[in-house]
Write a protein that holds these residues in place. Structure first.
Motif, PDB file in Angstrom:
ATOM      1  N   PHE A  63       7.105  -8.774  -1.100  1.00  0.00           N
ATOM      2  CA  PHE A  63       7.583  -8.126   0.127  1.00  0.00           C
ATOM      3  C   PHE A  63       9.051  -8.454   0.394  1.00  0.00           C
ATOM      4  N   GLU A  64       9.829  -8.455  -0.674  1.00  0.00           N
ATOM      5  CA  GLU A  64      11.252  -8.768  -0.575  1.00  0.00           C
ATOM      6  C   GLU A  64      12.018  -7.664   0.152  1.00  0.00           C
ATOM      7  N   HIS A  65      11.634  -6.427  -0.091  1.00  0.00           N
ATOM      8  CA  HIS A  65      12.368  -5.289   0.470  1.00  0.00           C
ATOM      9  C   HIS A  65      11.534  -4.611   1.559  1.00  0.00           C
ATOM     10  N   PRO A  66      12.172  -4.188   2.629  1.00  0.00           N
ATOM     11  CA  PRO A  66      11.444  -3.462   3.680  1.00  0.00           C
ATOM     12  C   PRO A  66      10.764  -2.197   3.162  1.00  0.00           C
ATOM     13  N   ALA A  67      11.284  -1.610   2.086  1.00  0.00           N
ATOM     14  CA  ALA A  67      10.667  -0.396   1.531  1.00  0.00           C
ATOM     15  C   ALA A  67       9.248  -0.693   1.034  1.00  0.00           C
ATOM     16  N   GLN A  68       9.028  -1.872   0.488  1.00  0.00           N
ATOM     17  CA  GLN A  68       7.690  -2.243   0.015  1.00  0.00           C
ATOM     18  C   GLN A  68       6.723  -2.365   1.192  1.00  0.00           C
ATOM     19  N   VAL A  69       7.197  -2.935   2.287  1.00  0.00           N
ATOM     20  CA  VAL A  69       6.352  -3.054   3.485  1.00  0.00           C
ATOM     21  C   VAL A  69       6.024  -1.669   4.019  1.00  0.00           C
ATOM     22  N   GLU A  70       7.006  -0.771   4.027  1.00  0.00           N
ATOM     23  CA  GLU A  70       6.771   0.601   4.487  1.00  0.00           C
ATOM     24  C   GLU A  70       5.756   1.318   3.597  1.00  0.00           C
ATOM     25  N   ALA A  71       5.861   1.106   2.292  1.00  0.00           N
ATOM     26  CA  ALA A  71       4.902   1.725   1.364  1.00  0.00           C
ATOM     27  C   ALA A  71       3.491   1.232   1.638  1.00  0.00           C
ATOM     28  N   VAL A  72       3.352  -0.041   1.938  1.00  0.00           N
ATOM     29  CA  VAL A  72       2.024  -0.597   2.257  1.00  0.00           C
ATOM     30  C   VAL A  72       1.518  -0.006   3.564  1.00  0.00           C
ATOM     31  N   ARG A  73       2.383   0.087   4.561  1.00  0.00           N
ATOM     32  CA  ARG A  73       1.971   0.601   5.867  1.00  0.00           C
ATOM     33  C   ARG A  73       1.569   2.064   5.817  1.00  0.00           C
ATOM     34  N   GLU A  74       2.197   2.839   4.921  1.00  0.00           N
ATOM     35  CA  GLU A  74       1.913   4.270   4.853  1.00  0.00           C
ATOM     36  C   GLU A  74       0.630   4.578   4.088  1.00  0.00           C
ATOM     37  N   ALA A  75       0.168   3.641   3.283  1.00  0.00           N
ATOM     38  CA  ALA A  75      -1.068   3.851   2.520  1.00  0.00           C
ATOM     39  C   ALA A  75      -2.266   3.801   3.469  1.00  0.00           C
ATOM     40  N   PRO A  76      -3.368   4.464   3.096  1.00  0.00           N
ATOM     41  CA  PRO A  76      -4.558   4.414   3.952  1.00  0.00           C
ATOM     42  C   PRO A  76      -5.058   2.964   4.087  1.00  0.00           C
ATOM     43  N   GLY A  77      -5.181   2.525   5.318  1.00  0.00           N
ATOM     44  CA  GLY A  77      -5.616   1.157   5.590  1.00  0.00           C
ATOM     45  C   GLY A  77      -4.503   0.125   5.459  1.00  0.00           C
ATOM     46  N   GLY A  78      -3.335   0.582   5.089  1.00  0.00           N
ATOM     47  CA  GLY A  78      -2.221  -0.331   4.864  1.00  0.00           C
ATOM     48  C   GLY A  78      -1.644  -0.926   6.137  1.00  0.00           C
ATOM     49  N   GLU A  79      -1.669  -0.157   7.214  1.00  0.00           N
ATOM     50  CA  GLU A  79      -1.143  -0.661   8.489  1.00  0.00           C
ATOM     51  C   GLU A  79      -1.914  -1.909   8.929  1.00  0.00           C
ATOM     52  N   GLU A  80      -3.240  -1.826   8.875  1.00  0.00           N
ATOM     53  CA  GLU A  80      -4.069  -2.976   9.262  1.00  0.00           C
ATOM     54  C   GLU A  80      -3.867  -4.146   8.318  1.00  0.00           C
ATOM     55  N   ALA A  81      -3.782  -3.857   7.024  1.00  0.00           N
ATOM     56  CA  ALA A  81      -3.596  -4.922   6.037  1.00  0.00           C
ATOM     57  C   ALA A  81      -2.251  -5.616   6.228  1.00  0.00           C
ATOM     58  N   ALA A  82      -1.208  -4.850   6.499  1.00  0.00           N
ATOM     59  CA  ALA A  82       0.118  -5.439   6.706  1.00  0.00           C
ATOM     60  C   ALA A  82       0.148  -6.282   7.972  1.00  0.00           C
ATOM     61  N   LEU A  83      -0.492  -5.793   9.030  1.00  0.00           N
ATOM     62  CA  LEU A  83      -0.546  -6.577  10.270  1.00  0.00           C
ATOM     63  C   LEU A  83      -1.321  -7.870  10.077  1.00  0.00           C
ATOM     64  N   GLU A  84      -2.441  -7.792   9.382  1.00  0.00           N
ATOM     65  CA  GLU A  84      -3.257  -8.982   9.156  1.00  0.00           C
ATOM     66  C   GLU A  84      -2.517 -10.002   8.290  1.00  0.00           C
ATOM     67  N   LEU A  85      -1.826  -9.523   7.264  1.00  0.00           N
ATOM     68  CA  LEU A  85      -1.066 -10.436   6.412  1.00  0.00           C
ATOM     69  C   LEU A  85       0.104 -11.050   7.169  1.00  0.00           C
ATOM     70  N   ALA A  86       0.802 -10.255   7.967  1.00  0.00           N
ATOM     71  CA  ALA A  86       1.917 -10.788   8.758  1.00  0.00           C
ATOM     72  C   ALA A  86       1.425 -11.859   9.721  1.00  0.00           C
ATOM     73  N   GLU A  87       0.283 -11.620  10.337  1.00  0.00           N
ATOM     74  CA  GLU A  87      -0.307 -12.606  11.249  1.00  0.00           C
ATOM     75  C   GLU A  87      -0.670 -13.885  10.504  1.00  0.00           C
ATOM     76  N   ALA A  88      -1.233 -13.741   9.326  1.00  0.00           N
ATOM     77  CA  ALA A  88      -1.640 -14.918   8.543  1.00  0.00           C
ATOM     78  C   ALA A  88      -0.439 -15.733   8.086  1.00  0.00           C
TER      79      ALA A  88
END
Length: 180
Positions: free
Chosen positions: A98-123
């Protein structure tokens, strides 16, 4: 003679009460340290689990998935003496993926990615806090155990000397900033 004996007994009683209070304080610090260690272990396991779930979800590209999965698996399976190194390697893998913000955006745009990114950021945000609480408790216990009265009267009993957890737990900036 009787008055002197009474004063000696009172002084011995006062010293005994003080030593008992100090031993109780040290015991409470050890309990606090153990609770903080358990909380840190829970946060480390949670971070590794979320990273493994994200790596196997198909949201990341294959190379990032392999890097993240192997680091998370190694962190979960590490023996106690190698745990800090494995957890540091997981932190480095998370920063690399997750070095680049583009990678985070790609994860967030994928189905279920928003929840996964939030959960990982929280962890990943909770791990440094849990480590700080643990190391603060260790520092307090160490400072008390270094006093002469604790050493001379062996108030710590057979409890092992507390050790701080030193590891790389810096979260990936792009993940934490973008998701929050």
């Amino acid at each position: 003679m009787t008055a002197t004996l009474i004063w000696i007994l009172v002084a011995l009683l006062a010293v005994g009460v003080y030593l008992s209070w100090t031993a109780g304080r040290l015991d409470r610090l050890h309990v606090r340290m153990d609770a903080a260690r358990a909380a840190l272990d829970a946060q480390l396991v949670r971070r590794a689990s979320v990273a493994q779930e994200l790596a196997t979800s198909g949201v990341l590209d294959p190379a990032a998935s392999i890097v993240l999965y192997e680091a998370a698996h190694a962190a979960r399976q590490a023996e106690e003496e190698n745990r800090e190194v494995a957890e540091s390697e997981l932190s480095q893998a998370l920063r690399a993926v997750f070095e680049h913000p583009a990678q985070v955006e790609a994860v967030r745009e994928a189905p279920g990615g928003e929840e996964a990114a939030l959960e990982l950021a929280e962890a990943v945000r909770r791990v440094p806090m849990a480590r700080r609480f643990h190391n603060d408790a260790v520092g307090a216990a160490r400072r008390l155990r270094e006093h002469r009265k604790v050493r001379w009267f062996r108030l710590a009993g057979h409890a092992p000397f507390p050790l701080a957890v030193e590891m790389d737990d810096e979260p990936p900036a792009a993940l934490v900033e973008r998701v929050s």
